[in-house]
Design a protein around this motif. Structure first.
Motif, PDB file in Angstrom:
ATOM      1  N   ASN A  48      -3.128  -5.303   5.295  1.00 25.68           N
ATOM      2  CA  ASN A  48      -2.590  -5.066   3.946  1.00 25.68           C
ATOM      3  C   ASN A  48      -1.766  -6.263   3.484  1.00 25.68           C
ATOM      4  O   ASN A  48      -0.629  -6.472   3.935  1.00 25.68           O
ATOM      5  CB  ASN A  48      -1.727  -3.797   3.957  1.00 25.68           C
ATOM      6  CG  ASN A  48      -1.189  -3.455   2.577  1.00 25.68           C
ATOM      7  OD1 ASN A  48      -1.609  -4.019   1.569  1.00 25.68           O
ATOM      8  ND2 ASN A  48      -0.252  -2.518   2.545  1.00 25.68           N
TER       9      ASN A  48
ATOM     10  N   ILE B 289     -11.898   2.689   3.072  1.00 25.18           N
ATOM     11  CA  ILE B 289     -10.737   2.551   2.191  1.00 25.18           C
ATOM     12  C   ILE B 289     -11.152   3.014   0.803  1.00 25.18           C
ATOM     13  O   ILE B 289     -11.937   2.352   0.123  1.00 25.18           O
ATOM     14  CB  ILE B 289     -10.237   1.093   2.137  1.00 25.18           C
ATOM     15  CG1 ILE B 289      -9.702   0.679   3.496  1.00 25.18           C
ATOM     16  CG2 ILE B 289      -9.150   0.955   1.086  1.00 25.18           C
ATOM     17  CD1 ILE B 289      -8.477   1.444   3.923  1.00 25.18           C
TER      18      ILE B 289
ATOM     19  N   LEU C  89      -3.245  -3.071  -0.639  1.00 24.27           N
ATOM     20  CA  LEU C  89      -3.138  -1.627  -0.794  1.00 24.27           C
ATOM     21  C   LEU C  89      -1.930  -1.257  -1.658  1.00 24.27           C
ATOM     22  O   LEU C  89      -0.933  -1.979  -1.701  1.00 24.27           O
ATOM     23  CB  LEU C  89      -3.006  -0.950   0.575  1.00 24.27           C
ATOM     24  CG  LEU C  89      -4.121  -1.246   1.597  1.00 24.27           C
ATOM     25  CD1 LEU C  89      -3.852  -0.512   2.895  1.00 24.27           C
ATOM     26  CD2 LEU C  89      -5.479  -0.871   1.031  1.00 24.27           C
TER      27      LEU C  89
ATOM     28  N   LEU D 142      -6.926   3.663  -3.246  1.00 24.34           N
ATOM     29  CA  LEU D 142      -5.832   3.218  -2.381  1.00 24.34           C
ATOM     30  C   LEU D 142      -5.524   1.737  -2.584  1.00 24.34           C
ATOM     31  O   LEU D 142      -4.519   1.231  -2.094  1.00 24.34           O
ATOM     32  CB  LEU D 142      -6.175   3.462  -0.914  1.00 24.34           C
ATOM     33  CG  LEU D 142      -6.422   4.919  -0.490  1.00 24.34           C
ATOM     34  CD1 LEU D 142      -6.815   4.984   0.975  1.00 24.34           C
ATOM     35  CD2 LEU D 142      -5.178   5.767  -0.737  1.00 24.34           C
ATOM     36  N   LYS D 143      -6.398   1.036  -3.283  1.00 28.88           N
ATOM     37  CA  LYS D 143      -6.230  -0.408  -3.463  1.00 28.88           C
ATOM     38  C   LYS D 143      -5.516  -0.702  -4.784  1.00 28.88           C
ATOM     39  O   LYS D 143      -5.652   0.023  -5.763  1.00 28.88           O
ATOM     40  CB  LYS D 143      -7.596  -1.096  -3.463  1.00 28.88           C
ATOM     41  CG  LYS D 143      -8.455  -0.816  -2.229  1.00 28.88           C
ATOM     42  CD  LYS D 143      -9.837  -1.425  -2.390  1.00 28.88           C
ATOM     43  CE  LYS D 143     -10.769  -1.022  -1.252  1.00 28.88           C
ATOM     44  NZ  LYS D 143     -12.133  -1.573  -1.431  1.00 28.88           N
TER      45      LYS D 143
END
Length: 602
Positions: free
Chosen positions: A546, A472, A507, A476-477
């Protein structure tokens, strides 16, 4: 008492060895006899130029005739011819080379174009003949000579009434080799071995003005590049390789120092993008065909190309089928590699649009070449391009910025390069990257896993490669966020799979309820093991749930059975975005989807 003497060779013992083992293919006899005829004409022309012989207006050529009824195959030239003494020296003494003798005698005039060397080629005729006759008349004022032998230890020699200068060799073909009495078979051999002989070669010459030679005496590769048009290059390619698809581009080799080398290497259009199709590089010596794809001269990765290379300086062994292990050969091989690399670099720098247009056709070749040849890699590493997820071609430096060499005191982590191996299967991950303005390269050819590993090894301080579903990306977070122990427990209970690792992340993309990641290097090891039958392909997965997704948020409000059902459904959706579902997994997804529909309808 010490004694010295000369080693004696018995022709009775030698001839069976020559007949059976000197050449790998019987049909090479025609190449050897025609090559002898070429040498005879070349010698005469040199003497004429030096004023030591006279010539008429007759066309210098070689005529081959087939007489099926008489069971003979005849090869005749109008070259220098031989006296009785020369026949005794060059024919009856095995391994006494007339070509070498001529070059030594006239060394100041140069030996260019002389093919013979070992004095053994003539005896290849006995691989297909039960008896051989020679009728020859020298350019000198000497009687014509007839020589005959059945290939054993004896021969006969006498004067004959041949009137014209040159040599005629008559092969009485043995019954077991009658295929060489078929005109079409002989023509095919001429095309195979004599396509570029420097003098016209005719089969069953009639002399009526309609005879057409079967060879090209001035092939494209002996010309200088400036004298060749694109259409001529393409026609030569089609005629030589019977490939009616135009090559995408080519490299014309033309040098005289430190060794002589001419040729053309073609990059063919790729027919199958999941295979490295083997090409054919024909090796010639003074326009005489030697063999296809000789690995000592042509590096393995260049054998994916089609081409013709002519190098008179190549050190051949006695059968002219294999190369002597020689430093000169290594230099020739390196030069060919350099010229191919130079062509690619020049195309990249001078015509980027064309380079990108043909990249799909040359990508596997370039990558294979990098893996196989360190020098080639060093020359082309900066021009290797990749298509990104936006459909544009970029280099790794375009993607990561110019990566400078790191010193021990200024050591940095290598740039992480994300890649996609299956655009369709990894579409969800690609969308997440695009939504956040991230980029990744597409590596979906069979050679790419090997190439990426090679790149990591060769440029370990600059790059590491991660498949787009292996990690990840921080971008994207939404934030650091803490693990949500309640959600983790819900999924652990619902999935009941000790092999799964459950994690939570918040996310930026709220639409995705969960994604699956697999450690990059564990996956690679598993794939290698699976390839060699040492692994079943199973690998530990991590489910990233998520917590920003609305459905995930509501999981905490659901009770047992419904909560487990939703958690399982979220996992199956994540699994479908990660890989192709098995029949059992597809069946479960279909049943769960129907169950969801029934809830909605109710």
């Amino acid at each position: 008492m010490k004694r010295e003497g000369n080693i004696k060779i018995s022709s009775e013992n030698m001839m069976p060895i020559i007949k059976k083992w000197l050449y790998s293919d019987k049909d090479i006899f025609l190449r050897e006899i025609v090559a002898n005829g070429v040498d005879a004409i070349t010698k005469l022309k040199k003497l004429v130029n030096m004023g030591e012989a006279t010539s008429d207006d007759e066309e210098y050529c070689i005529k081959i005739s087939v007489d099926k009824k008489a069971k003979t195959l005849t090869v005749e030239d109008n070259g220098i011819g031989m006296t009785a003494e020369e026949v005794e020296n060059y024919i009856t003494q095995i391994a006494f080379s007339g070509a070498s003798d001529f070059i030594k005698k006239y060394e100041n005039a140069g030996g260019d174009g002389i093919i013979g060397h070992f004095g053994l080629g003539f005896y290849s005729v006995y691989m297909v003949s039960e008896n051989v006759e020679i009728f020859t008349k020298s350019y000198k004022d000497a009687p014509a000579v007839h020589w005959e032998s059945d290939g054993n230890a004896t021969y006969s020699i006498e004067e004959c009434d041949k009137l014209t200068r040159g040599t005629k060799i008559v092969l009485h073909v043995s019954a077991a080799e009658k295929e060489f009495l078929e005109e079409n078979a002989v023509k095919n051999l001429v095309k195979k071995y004599c396509s570029f002989m420097p003098y016209n070669v005719y089969v069953n010459y009639k002399g009526d003005g309609n005879d057409q030679p079967l060879n090209s005496t001035v092939p494209m590769y002996v010309k200088t590049p400036k004298d060749c048009t694109d259409e001529e290059y393409k026609k030569f390619y089609t005629d030589t390789f019977m490939d009616y698809t135009d090559p995408i581009f080519w490299v014309h080799l033309n040098m005289d120092y430190p060794f002589k080398l001419k040729g053309i290497l073609y990059f063919p259009k790729v027919r199958n993008k999941v295979e490295l199709e083997r090409g054919k590089v024909k090796l010639y010596c003074n326009q005489v065909f030697i063999a296809d794809n000789i690995k000592e001269v042509i590096p393995e990765f260049l054998m994916l190309l089609n081409g013709v290379i002519d190098c008179p300086d190549i050190p051949l062994n006695v059968s002219r089928s294999f190369l002597q292990n020689d430093k000169q050969v290594q230099k020739i091989s390196k030069h060919i590699t350099k010229k191919v690399a130079d062509k690619l670099v020049a195309l990249f720098k001078n015509d980027r649009e064309k380079f990108e247009a043909c990249w799909d056709d040359v990508a596997n070749f370039v990558k294979f070449g990098c893996i196989k040849d360190k020098d080639f890699y060093e020359k082309v590493k900066e021009i290797i391009i990749y298509k990104d997820i936006n459909g544009k071609f970029i280099t790794l430096n375009d993607l990561t910025g110019d990566a400078v060499e790191q010193t021990e005191t200024d050591k940095k982590e290598p740039n992480t390069v994300y890649y996609v191996s299956d655009l369709q299967q990894q579409a969800q991950y690609v969308k997440m990257f695009k939504d956040e303005g991230l980029n990744a390269i597409i590596c979906d050819n069979f050679i790419d896993p090997h190439f990426l590993s090679f790149m990591e090894y060769s440029a370990a301080d600059k790059y590491r490669f991660m498949r787009i579903d292996a990690d990840i990306n921080g971008a994207l977070k939404s934030g650091e966020g803490a693990d949500d122990s309640v959600i983790i427990d819900i999924f652990k209970t619902a999935l009941s799979d000790d092999k799964l690792t459950i994690k939570t992340e918040e996310l930026k993309n709220k639409e995705v309820p969960a994604i699956i990641t697999v450690d990059e290097y564990m996956r690679r090891y598993s794939e290698i093991g699976q390839f060699y039958g040492m692994s079943d392909g199973e690998i530990a997965k991590t489910v990233i749930v998520n917590t920003a997704n609305p459905v995930v948020e509501k999981l905490k409000t659901l009770d047992g059975e419904k909560r487990d059902f939703v958690a399982n459904y979220i996992y199956t959706l994540a699994l479908s975005a990660y890989k192709k579902l098995s029949p059992e997994e597809l069946d479960k997804l279909q049943k769960d989807s129907l169950k969801l529909l029934s809830y909605y309808i109710d």
